[in-house]
Design an enzyme around this catalytic site. Structure first.
Site, PDB file in Angstrom:
ATOM      1  N   SER A   1       0.819  -1.207   0.000  1.00  0.00           N
ATOM      2  CA  SER A   1       0.000   0.000   0.000  1.00  0.00           C
ATOM      3  C   SER A   1       0.860   1.267   0.000  1.00  0.00           C
ATOM      4  O   SER A   1       1.698   1.445  -0.879  1.00  0.00           O
ATOM      5  CB  SER A   1      -0.973  -0.050   1.191  1.00  0.00           C
TER       6      SER A   1
ATOM      7  N   ASP B   1      -9.712  -3.270  -5.995  1.00  0.00           N
ATOM      8  CA  ASP B   1      -9.051  -2.454  -4.976  1.00  0.00           C
ATOM      9  C   ASP B   1      -9.537  -1.007  -5.061  1.00  0.00           C
ATOM     10  O   ASP B   1      -9.276  -0.315  -6.042  1.00  0.00           O
ATOM     11  CB  ASP B   1      -7.538  -2.517  -5.175  1.00  0.00           C
TER      12      ASP B   1
ATOM     13  N   HIS C   1      -7.140  -5.712  -0.563  1.00  0.00           N
ATOM     14  CA  HIS C   1      -6.040  -4.759  -0.366  1.00  0.00           C
ATOM     15  C   HIS C   1      -5.305  -5.064   0.945  1.00  0.00           C
ATOM     16  O   HIS C   1      -4.071  -5.106   0.983  1.00  0.00           O
ATOM     17  CB  HIS C   1      -6.598  -3.330  -0.360  1.00  0.00           C
TER      18      HIS C   1
END
Length: 324
Positions: free
Chosen positions: A136, A270, A299
Site C-alpha cells: 500500500s 481495490d 487490499h
C-alpha cells in the site's frame, strides 16, 4: 524428520527509538544484528517489509514467518513499523526524551521515508543486498527510498497493492479524504474512552468488526487492539491525511530508472488503487513486471491471505535468488 514449514520459526521482537520515535521491529531468523561484520556470517540478503497504513509490524507477523519458511530459512525477513504506529511497552514513551531533534516531522509521510532510511543506515551493513517488499503506502515510501538513496543495494522491490498515485481521487480516497483531512480529531475522544476497556473486551470488539471474514489471522486481531491507543490513532490518521494531499502524481521517472528491479501487484477490486491505474501503468511501462491479481485478494491481504501472498512472492523471486 519434520519439513521446514513445521519447524518453529525463530522470531525476535524489539521496540527501539528510530529518528526519536518509538518503532516496533519483528525479525525472522537467527540474525539479530546485521550492522557489523564481526560474526563474518552475515547473510548476503535481507528481506525488509515496508508496511501500509496502519503501519503496525504485528499485522505482518504471519506473512514474514511464511516468507521466511518459503525461503528455506536462508535469509532474514524483517518488518519495521512506521514511526509512532506502535503502542510502546511500559516504561517507553512514544517520543524519545532527548534534546536532540532527529527529524522535524517524523510522523508525516516524508518523515516515514527518512525513518526507514535511517533504520537501514544504523542497523544493516552496506554490504547486504535488499529485497524490499512494500504494501500500500509502503510502495510510495519504497520508491522514495530508492530515489533518495541510490546507493542502497536493492536487488528487487515488490510493490503490493501500490498506492503511488491519485489517492484522493480513488473511490476510497474520495470517501476518506474529508474525514482524514478535516474531521479526524472527532475520532480521538471515542478512541480515548474505548482505551479504558479491558484487553479482552477490546479483542472482542475487533473480532466483531472483522466478523464478515471467513478466516481472519489471529495476529491481526491482537495487533488491532493497539488501535485503541489515542497516540497511535493520532499518528496513523495524521500520516493518512498527508497521503491524501501528497500522493498525487505517479513518480514515473523513478519507476523508469528502476524498472528492472520492480514488481507491481495490483488488485482487481481495490478501491485504493483501482484497476484503471493498473491499465495505465501497464500501458506506460509495457516492459515492466506489472501483474494483476487473479485470486481476488483484498487490499489488506494481511488479514486473511498472508501465507498465500508469501508463497507467490517466493515463486516470483526464484530466478533472482538462484543467481546470488
Amino acid at each position: 524428520m519434520r519439513s521446514v514449514s513445521e519447524e518453529p520459526v525463530p522470531l525476535h521482537e524489539e521496540f527501539i527509538y528510530c529518528c526519536g520515535a518509538a518503532t516496533h521491529v519483528l525479525k525472522c531468523g537467527p540474525w539479530k544484528d546485521l550492522s557489523k561484520d564481526e560474526s563474518k556470517n552475515l547473510p548476503r540478503l535481507l528481506f525488509m517489509i515496508i508496511p501500509g497504513n496502519p503501519g503496525l509490524a504485528g499485522y505482518y507477523r504471519t506473512f514474514i514467518q511464511a516468507l521466511y519458511c518459503g525461503l528455506n530459512q536462508q535469509y532474514p525477513v524483517w518488518v519495521v513499523s512506521h514511526a509512532g504506529h506502535c503502542k510502546p511497552p511500559s516504561g517507553m514513551e512514544m517520543i524519545e526524551d532527548t534534546d536532540i531533534k532527529e527529524l522535524e516531522d517524523v510522523f508525516g509521510l516524508n518523515g516515514q521515508v527518512e525513518h526507514k532510511l535511517n533504520f537501514l543506515k544504523k542497523n544493516v551493513s552496506k554490504d547486504i543486498k535488499l529485497v524490499l517488499i512494500a504494501h500500500s503506502i509502503g510502495c510510495y515510501i519504497t520508491l522514495e527510498m530508492m530515489k533518495r538513496a541510490s546507493e542502497l543495494q536493492v536487488l528487487r522491490s515488490v510493490l503490493l497493492f501500490p498506492t503511488i498515485e491519485r489517492m484522493a481521487q480513488s473511490p476510497q480516497g474520495k470517501l476518506m479524504t474529508p474525514l482524514l483531512c478535516k474531521l479526524r480529531y472527532v475520532l480521538y475522544m471515542p478512541v480515548y474512552l474505548l482505551s479504558f476497556l479491558p484487553e479482552g473486551v477490546k479483542a472482542s470488539l475487533v473480532r466483531f468488526a472483522l466478523r464478515g471474514m471467513k478466516t481472519c489471522d489471529e495476529s491481526s486481531i491482537t495487533t488491532s487492539v493497539n488501535l485503541f491507543s489515542v497516540d497511535c490513532i493520532a499518528n496513523i490518521l495524521y500520516m493518512a491525511s498527508q497521503e491524501m494531499m501528497k500522493v498525487v502524481e505517479r513518480d514515473s521517472t523513478t519507476i523508469k530508472q528502476n524498472l528492472k528491479k520492480l514488481i507491481f501487484y495490483y488488485g482487481t477490486g481495490d478501491s485504493w488503487c483501482p484497476q484503471h491505474y493498473y491499465d495505465e501503468i501497464k500501458m506506460d511501462f509495457p516492459d515492466g513486471d506489472i501483474r494483476l491479481c487473479e485470486k481476488g485478494l483484498r487490499h489488506a491481504f494481511v488479514l486473511d491471505a498472508s501465507k498465500e501472498m508469501a508463497a507467490m512472492i517466493t515463486d516470483w523471486l526464484q530466478d533472482d535468488l538462484t543467481k546470488l
